[in-house]
Enzyme design. Structure first.
Site, PDB file in Angstrom:
ATOM      1  N   GLY A   1       0.831  -1.203   0.000  1.00 50.22           N
ATOM      2  CA  GLY A   1       0.000   0.000   0.000  1.00 50.22           C
ATOM      3  C   GLY A   1       0.860   1.245   0.000  1.00 50.22           C
TER       4      GLY A   1
ATOM      5  N   GLY B   1       0.581   5.979   0.541  1.00 46.50           N
ATOM      6  CA  GLY B   1      -0.213   7.112   0.999  1.00 46.50           C
ATOM      7  C   GLY B   1      -0.589   7.052   2.460  1.00 46.50           C
ATOM      8  CB  SER B   2      -0.039   7.407   5.434  1.00 44.82           C
ATOM      9  OG  SER B   2       1.279   7.895   5.418  1.00 44.82           O
ATOM     10  NE  ARG B   3      -5.442   5.385  -0.204  1.00 43.56           N
ATOM     11  CZ  ARG B   3      -6.416   5.350  -1.107  1.00 43.56           C
ATOM     12  NH1 ARG B   3      -7.207   4.305  -1.167  1.00 43.56           N
ATOM     13  NH2 ARG B   3      -6.582   6.342  -1.956  1.00 43.56           N
TER      14      ARG B   3
ATOM     15  NE  ARG C   1       4.951   6.180  -4.435  1.00 45.11           N
ATOM     16  CZ  ARG C   1       5.055   7.055  -3.455  1.00 45.11           C
ATOM     17  NH1 ARG C   1       5.568   8.263  -3.701  1.00 45.11           N
ATOM     18  NH2 ARG C   1       4.676   6.759  -2.230  1.00 45.11           N
TER      19      ARG C   1
END
Length: 408
Positions: free
Chosen positions: A156, A158-160, A280
């Site tokens: 995962g 985006g700190s989700r 990325r």
């Protein structure tokens, strides 16, 4: 002569997707976005950018679509602004003999457990970690490491799903949430990690060249939502060299070194620990901030690499840039938000963007989606940039009416 196209696999709603489109156009390329749902990217329709609906989770479907595009275009390169599809992009590049990263390296890097195993074996300093697949494993792993710990999905971004668990109740609550399936994609694995306390830094790299190191702080725990980011970080030469040396070790260990990489650190009492390696560019406002600070347009230079042209990472500025994320302190209905025009008029402010409009529902999720806007400022000094940013942020205000409770 066929038009030269840059194929973009998916995009993003708030981040760099639009910037990749604009940079491609400036380079004389025709950006074409392949997406399972192009309508989710409003900028595609707003700017009449060509998009094609295709199952982006299917490599075969993407290969077929690219073959069809080659009847009308010369595909100069394939890339994306979304980490979830970067390994797929790497495989597409290999299939069509185009410049691109090593697919196996990207897949290893995007699996946080595999990434940490390789780093640990190479002696790269990282937090103590365990992997768990059920509540019992989580509980025993946390006991071995010692509370507080970080729980996060093994796959995962985006700190989700990332949360600090300070006691057994928080540990059980977040374990239940993660095992509910919404955050874990196709993998039920949970990473249990030592909570590395200390200042946060991130190294921006292209190829094996370190462009610079930024610093950031976060909103309130137990979540890790960026509140303010500064580039370059106020580090001594020795501190910069220490982070740079570890960054290059990470690249060698994971077989990276082609294209962009972003490496996150915490500087603890035992020195810098690697928290995450992202194969990325940094998302969101990161590339814009770097360009304002040192003059390097990471997105344009990445595209040049993707299409086989020579890039240029020479710095033309020596400024300090900073971003303030606007974070709500409650859930509810946004009554009003204003002050963005006044903030944008402040000297040194480069960009003010609001993501929401009045009457929108505000539901905080504890990750990168919580922001309702941002401000970017830049100047020749950190002190001046900080003053500008604080002034501009103070001009923006909003009101949120909490959702009615069950008893109301």
């Amino acid at each position: 002569m066929a038009k030269r196209a840059l194929v973009l696999v998916e995009g993003n709603t708030r981040g760099t997707g639009r910037q990749y489109v604009h940079a491609a156009q400036r380079l004389g390329l025709h950006p074409i976005t392949l997406s399972a749902d192009p309508t989710q990217y409003a900028y595609l329709a707003a700017e009449s950018v060509k998009s094609i609906r295709v199952d982006t989770n299917s490599l075969d479907a993407l290969v077929r679509e690219c073959y069809q595009l080659r009847a009308s275009y010369e595909i100069a390169g394939i890339t994306c602004a979304n980490e979830a599809f970067y390994a797929t992009v790497a495989k597409l590049c290999r299939y069509f003999d185009l410049p691109g990263p090593n697919p196996a390296s990207i897949e290893r890097c995007c699996d946080k457990f595999a990434q940490r195993q390789l780093l640990a074996e190479a002696g790269v300093p990282i937090p103590t970690f365990r992997v768990a697949e059920n509540a019992k494993d989580v509980e025993s792993s946390a006991a071995e490491i010692g509370l507080p710990v970080i729980l996060k999905p093994a796959v995962g971004n985006g700190s989700r799903g990332v949360r600090l668990c300070r006691n057994v109740d928080e540990l059980a609550e977040h374990t239940t949430y993660l095992l509910g399936g919404k955050q874990l994609c196709s993998s039920p694995r949970i990473l249990v990690e030592q909570f590395a306390e200390g200042p946060y830094y991130s190294a921006d790299i292209m190829g094996d060249e370190i462009i610079g190191i930024g610093a950031a702080d976060f909103g309130p725990l137990p979540h890790f939502v960026f509140r303010e980011t500064v580039f370059p970080a106020p580090l001594t030469d020795d501190e910069q060299k220490h982070i740079a040396d570890i960054s290059l070790r990470c690249l060698r260990t994971l077989g990276l070194g082609w294209g962009p990489t972003n490496i996150e650190f915490r500087w603890t009492r035992v020195g810098p620990l690697v928290i995450e390696i992202n194969p990325r560019l940094p998302g969101g406002t990161g590339p814009h901030m770097v360009q304002l600070a040192c003059g390097v347009d990471q997105i344009t230079e990445h595209i040049k690499l993707v299409i086989g042209e020579e890039w240029d990472l020479r710095k033309s500025l020596s400024h300090t840039a900073a971003v303030r994320c606007l974070l709500p302190d409650r859930d509810g209905i946004l009554d009003w938000i204003d002050g963005d025009r006044r903030a944008a008029a402040v000297s040194g402010v480069a960009e003010v963007q609001l993501y929401v409009e009045p009457k929108a529902s505000i539901v905080r999720k504890g990750d990168h989606r919580d922001g309702i806007g941002h401000i970017i400022a830049a100047s020749p000094s950190l002190a001046q940039t900080t003053t500008m940013l604080q002034h501009a942020a103070g001009l923006i205000d909003w009101s949120i009416t909490p959702f009615p409770t069950i008893n109301e």
